[in-house]
Design an enzyme around this catalytic site. Sequence first.
Site, short mmCIF file in Angstrom:
data_model
loop_
_atom_site.label_atom_id
_atom_site.label_comp_id
_atom_site.label_asym_id
_atom_site.label_seq_id
_atom_site.Cartn_x
_atom_site.Cartn_y
_atom_site.Cartn_z
N HIS A 263 37.07 -22.80 32.98
CA HIS A 263 38.48 -22.39 33.52
C HIS A 263 39.26 -23.51 34.11
O HIS A 263 38.70 -24.12 34.85
CB HIS A 263 38.49 -21.24 34.61
N ASP A 313 36.83 -13.76 29.47
CA ASP A 313 36.35 -13.34 28.13
C ASP A 313 34.78 -13.17 27.71
O ASP A 313 34.60 -12.80 26.57
CB ASP A 313 37.15 -14.41 27.15
N1 COA Z 1 32.19 -25.19 26.98
C1 COA Z 1 31.73 -26.47 26.78
N2 COA Z 1 32.28 -27.54 27.38
C2 COA Z 1 33.28 -27.08 28.07
C3 COA Z 1 33.99 -25.89 27.95
C4 COA Z 1 33.12 -24.84 27.36
N3 COA Z 1 33.72 -23.48 27.33
N4 COA Z 1 34.91 -25.80 28.82
C5 COA Z 1 35.37 -26.96 29.14
N5 COA Z 1 34.29 -27.76 28.75
C6 COA Z 1 34.04 -29.26 29.10
C7 COA Z 1 35.14 -30.13 28.35
O1 COA Z 1 34.73 -30.39 27.21
C8 COA Z 1 35.35 -31.26 29.20
O2 COA Z 1 34.17 -32.06 29.14
P1 COA Z 1 34.51 -33.54 29.38
O3 COA Z 1 35.02 -33.92 30.52
O4 COA Z 1 33.23 -34.11 28.85
O5 COA Z 1 35.35 -33.79 28.11
C9 COA Z 1 35.26 -30.54 30.82
O6 COA Z 1 34.43 -29.30 30.49
C10 COA Z 1 36.50 -30.27 31.28
O7 COA Z 1 37.28 -29.22 30.22
P2 COA Z 1 38.71 -29.06 30.02
O8 COA Z 1 38.73 -28.75 28.56
O9 COA Z 1 39.39 -30.39 30.48
O10 COA Z 1 39.08 -28.00 30.80
P3 COA Z 1 40.82 -27.33 30.80
O11 COA Z 1 40.96 -27.04 31.97
O12 COA Z 1 41.38 -28.12 29.86
O13 COA Z 1 40.43 -25.98 29.50
C11 COA Z 1 39.59 -24.01 29.13
C12 COA Z 1 40.26 -24.82 30.34
C13 COA Z 1 39.45 -22.40 29.66
C14 COA Z 1 40.61 -24.05 28.03
C15 COA Z 1 38.06 -24.59 28.60
O14 COA Z 1 37.09 -24.38 29.56
C16 COA Z 1 37.97 -24.03 27.22
O15 COA Z 1 38.21 -24.35 26.23
N6 COA Z 1 36.98 -22.84 27.37
C17 COA Z 1 36.50 -22.18 26.28
C18 COA Z 1 37.62 -21.16 25.68
C19 COA Z 1 37.75 -19.96 26.64
O16 COA Z 1 36.97 -19.35 27.12
N7 COA Z 1 38.98 -19.61 26.97
C20 COA Z 1 39.38 -18.58 27.83
C21 COA Z 1 39.90 -18.96 29.19
S1 COA Z 1 39.99 -17.59 30.34
#
Ligand code: COA
Length: 376
Positions: A263, A313
């Site tokens: 998140h 979720d």
């Molecule tokens: N599974 C695996 N790795 C994850 C992850 C996940 N669900 N969520 C984040 N990460 C990792 C990223 O790859 C990143 O790694 P890195 O630094 O090695 O590149 C790190 O954690 C930071 O994540 P980031 O994508 O920069 O976070 P964000 O704040 O941009 O995105 C979300 C937040 C929620 C979009 C992201 O965590 C995600 O895509 N989660 C899965 C989708 C989801 O459940 N969405 C519902 C949100 S309520």
Amino acid sequence: MAEVYDGAVDKGLEGVIACTTGVSSIVDATLCYRGYLIEDLAKNSSFEEVVYLLWNDRMPSATELKTFSDTLRSGMKLDPAFVQQLKGLPTEGVHPMAWLRTAVSAAALWDSDSQSMEQADLEQVALRLTAKVGPMVALFERFRQGKDYVEGNPEKSFAWNFLYMLKGEEPDAEMVDVFDTCLILHADHELNCSAFSARVTASSLSDVYSAVTSAIGALKGPLHGGANEQVMRMLIDIGTVEKAQEWIKNALANKEKVMGFGHRVYKNGDPRAKILRSMSESLCKKAGTAYYDMSKVIDDTVQSEKGLLPNVDFYSASVYYSMGIPLDLYTPIFATSRVSGWLAHIFEQYSKNRIYRPRGEWVGKEGLKYTPIAER
Ligand code: COA
């Protein structure tokens, strides 16, 4: 407190405070709607009361709640001419979120107040729209199954009516309670991607339907509301509890994202996930499925391998599955509830509006001269 913006771009506006809001707040791992803890509301309130709270910034009296609930539930009835028009939309091979985006946009054409900016009209539009998103979702499912529209019962709760209109039979009281709690948990969430989309559209002083249609488009994506459906697809794909740990380790090794984890704001856990986890546990046990046990192994594995915690979720997927809800309706159900929060944000935006118009930092080419096409 959110981090202070450090001037870096292309970071998804991380840490940027884009507006002030009094709708809902996230501080560490605490979520409040209008100052009330989500745990308190989930335990004691109803979706109808939460909608009233979000829109009025206070709890209703018993009389106010009755009048409000009666209006909301009566509004769940869909106009036969509108139902007929929706019947003309394709459902085969169509994602219900795409269908819903179209249906909500089309609903504006049946609402004579849709273009008004008068406060009294806006309130009526908000009631009608919040009442109708759920019935539209139910209608999609019924059309897809070759069934007809089922009218609800305004004497019953919003949650009862949705489940009844979806399945065409009286829902079990426990399922109604569970669903009502799910609606409460999804109603608002500070400046998430879809609420921000709604506010950006509203900031041009466009109408409520346009702002909500923008929000539905944003919610649809798998990084936002679309994640709950993907979680269930993953659980089904994994198949057994024994395979869960290895499946997740492989996915992480391949740099895949595990849906339902991580998140932008919560780094110490999403309070909604904790409530949904215990609901998932009891419902999966009752239904005799392994999806809770599987989810728990996934939860432990993602935490130990990656330090990420489940978001709203993750456990909602197995809750909806236990209720017999089709997978691709999970995100439309999210919209059924979240429309109430979007409307609170839209009204807050209107009340102190200035158009959103940020800047882009130029990183493209410069100084190019036009060459006639024959010389290129
Ligand atoms: N599974 C695996 N790795 C994850 C992850 C996940 N669900 N969520 C984040 N990460 C990792 C990223 O790859 C990143 O790694 P890195 O630094 O090695 O590149 C790190 O954690 C930071 O994540 P980031 O994508 O920069 O976070 P964000 O704040 O941009 O995105 C979300 C937040 C929620 C979009 C992201 O965590 C995600 O895509 N989660 C899965 C989708 C989801 O459940 N969405 C519902 C949100 S309520």
